[in-house]
Design a protein around this motif. Sequence first.
Motif, short mmCIF file in Angstrom:
data_model
loop_
_atom_site.label_atom_id
_atom_site.label_comp_id
_atom_site.label_asym_id
_atom_site.label_seq_id
_atom_site.Cartn_x
_atom_site.Cartn_y
_atom_site.Cartn_z
N VAL A 119 -11.77 -3.11 7.43
CA VAL A 119 -10.82 -2.02 7.68
C VAL A 119 -10.59 -1.24 6.39
N HIS A 120 -10.05 -0.02 6.53
CA HIS A 120 -9.70 0.80 5.38
C HIS A 120 -8.34 1.46 5.60
N ALA A 121 -7.66 1.76 4.51
CA ALA A 121 -6.32 2.35 4.57
C ALA A 121 -6.38 3.82 4.93
N VAL A 122 -5.40 4.26 5.72
CA VAL A 122 -5.18 5.67 6.02
C VAL A 122 -3.87 6.07 5.35
N TRP A 123 -3.93 7.01 4.41
CA TRP A 123 -2.77 7.36 3.61
C TRP A 123 -2.00 8.53 4.21
N LYS A 124 -0.69 8.53 4.02
CA LYS A 124 0.11 9.68 4.37
C LYS A 124 -0.10 10.79 3.35
N ALA A 125 0.10 12.03 3.80
CA ALA A 125 -0.06 13.16 2.88
C ALA A 125 1.06 13.19 1.85
N ALA A 126 2.28 12.99 2.30
CA ALA A 126 3.45 12.97 1.41
C ALA A 126 3.88 11.53 1.22
N ARG A 127 3.87 11.06 -0.01
CA ARG A 127 4.15 9.65 -0.27
C ARG A 127 5.33 9.54 -1.25
N ILE A 128 6.13 8.51 -1.06
CA ILE A 128 7.37 8.39 -1.84
C ILE A 128 7.48 7.06 -2.58
N GLY A 129 6.44 6.22 -2.50
CA GLY A 129 6.50 4.95 -3.19
C GLY A 129 7.00 3.82 -2.32
N ARG A 130 6.53 3.74 -1.06
CA ARG A 130 6.88 2.66 -0.14
C ARG A 130 5.61 2.16 0.52
N ILE A 131 5.68 0.95 1.09
CA ILE A 131 4.50 0.36 1.70
C ILE A 131 4.01 1.20 2.87
N ASP A 132 4.92 1.96 3.52
CA ASP A 132 4.46 2.81 4.62
C ASP A 132 3.86 4.13 4.13
N ASP A 133 3.66 4.27 2.79
CA ASP A 133 2.80 5.36 2.32
C ASP A 133 1.38 5.16 2.85
#
Length: 344
Positions: free
Chosen positions: A145-159
């Motif tokens: 598997v690979h990570a899918v990142w959010k566009a706006a990130r704030i420094g949390r695991i759900d980034d």
Amino acid sequence: MSPSTTAPRPAPASPVAEVPEPQSEILSAPLKNSFDYTRSLGPVLSQFALALRDGRIIGSKSSDGTVSVPPREFDPVGGAKTTELVDVASTGTVLSWSWQPAPLTPQPLDKPFAWALIKLDGADTALLHAVAVDSPADISTGLRVHAVWKAARIGRIDDIAHFLPGETGDAAPANEAENSDDELIVMPTPISTEIIHSATEEESWYLEGLKAGKLYGSRIGSGVDAGRVYFPPKAVSPSDGSAAVERVELADTGIVTTFCIVNVPFQGQRIKPPYVAAYVLLDGTDIPFLHLILDCEAADVRMGMRVQAVWQPEEERELSMGSISHFRPTGEPDADYESYREFL
């Protein structure tokens, strides 16, 4: 002679408690408690959070070379503070998983998905996260598997929005969130619980009384508390469990037993300090309760002061102690010390 046999005795019937029908309507209402728990992540997890904000994943390397993700603040081998942080890949292997058939509101996806322990490439421990697949048949131990990142990130695991099957994915997009140079991250975490609370029979008529502008207590019938009147009412004596036998309507006057002057402002405060929170012993009762003393200078409040309830307008009363706005001094002579010293 043949041995005699004895038929087994039937088990005694279990006693059945008979619960009388309530004499008052039992009140129920939704109850939600929520608050933001705010904490500093410390020097190690702050670096993990800052890396997530930048679209990277880091782990901590222990003295035996093991890489842990998320990073650990202390070396699990010798207990020393973590000093070495290393980057790991955003791809990995599913070690174990479970299916989430009905996602809940705070969870990362709004359709069924899998929770998985994922060992990222370059790490020796597993990270728990969501894998977006259509059915349990689409995920298995060993799946890459690979990570899918959010566009706006704030420094949390759900980034990391979630993981998808596949060896490689797109790099984290440029961060649209406003970056900060802070080295230590302070993170608010909303916490809430929501239940349906059903009052006891005594609580129900006590609350109905408050809405009607009346104060009801309960009188204990026997035992060490025989004759004592509790407000708010109790079904049984807290001393020995003796039952309350009578509902007692009380006057809305009483005396101050103990009190404190609130001088410190705090978030959500509705009254400007200084003001007084006091334990008030209603006339005819045997236990004081906490309420506000207003309509006088805080410095003038004293033990033994006679006070009376100030009720909210009838149309604003509710099923709570909030139906009483506060207590105010009556101007009567103070109570004799002997009448309230046992409550100090």
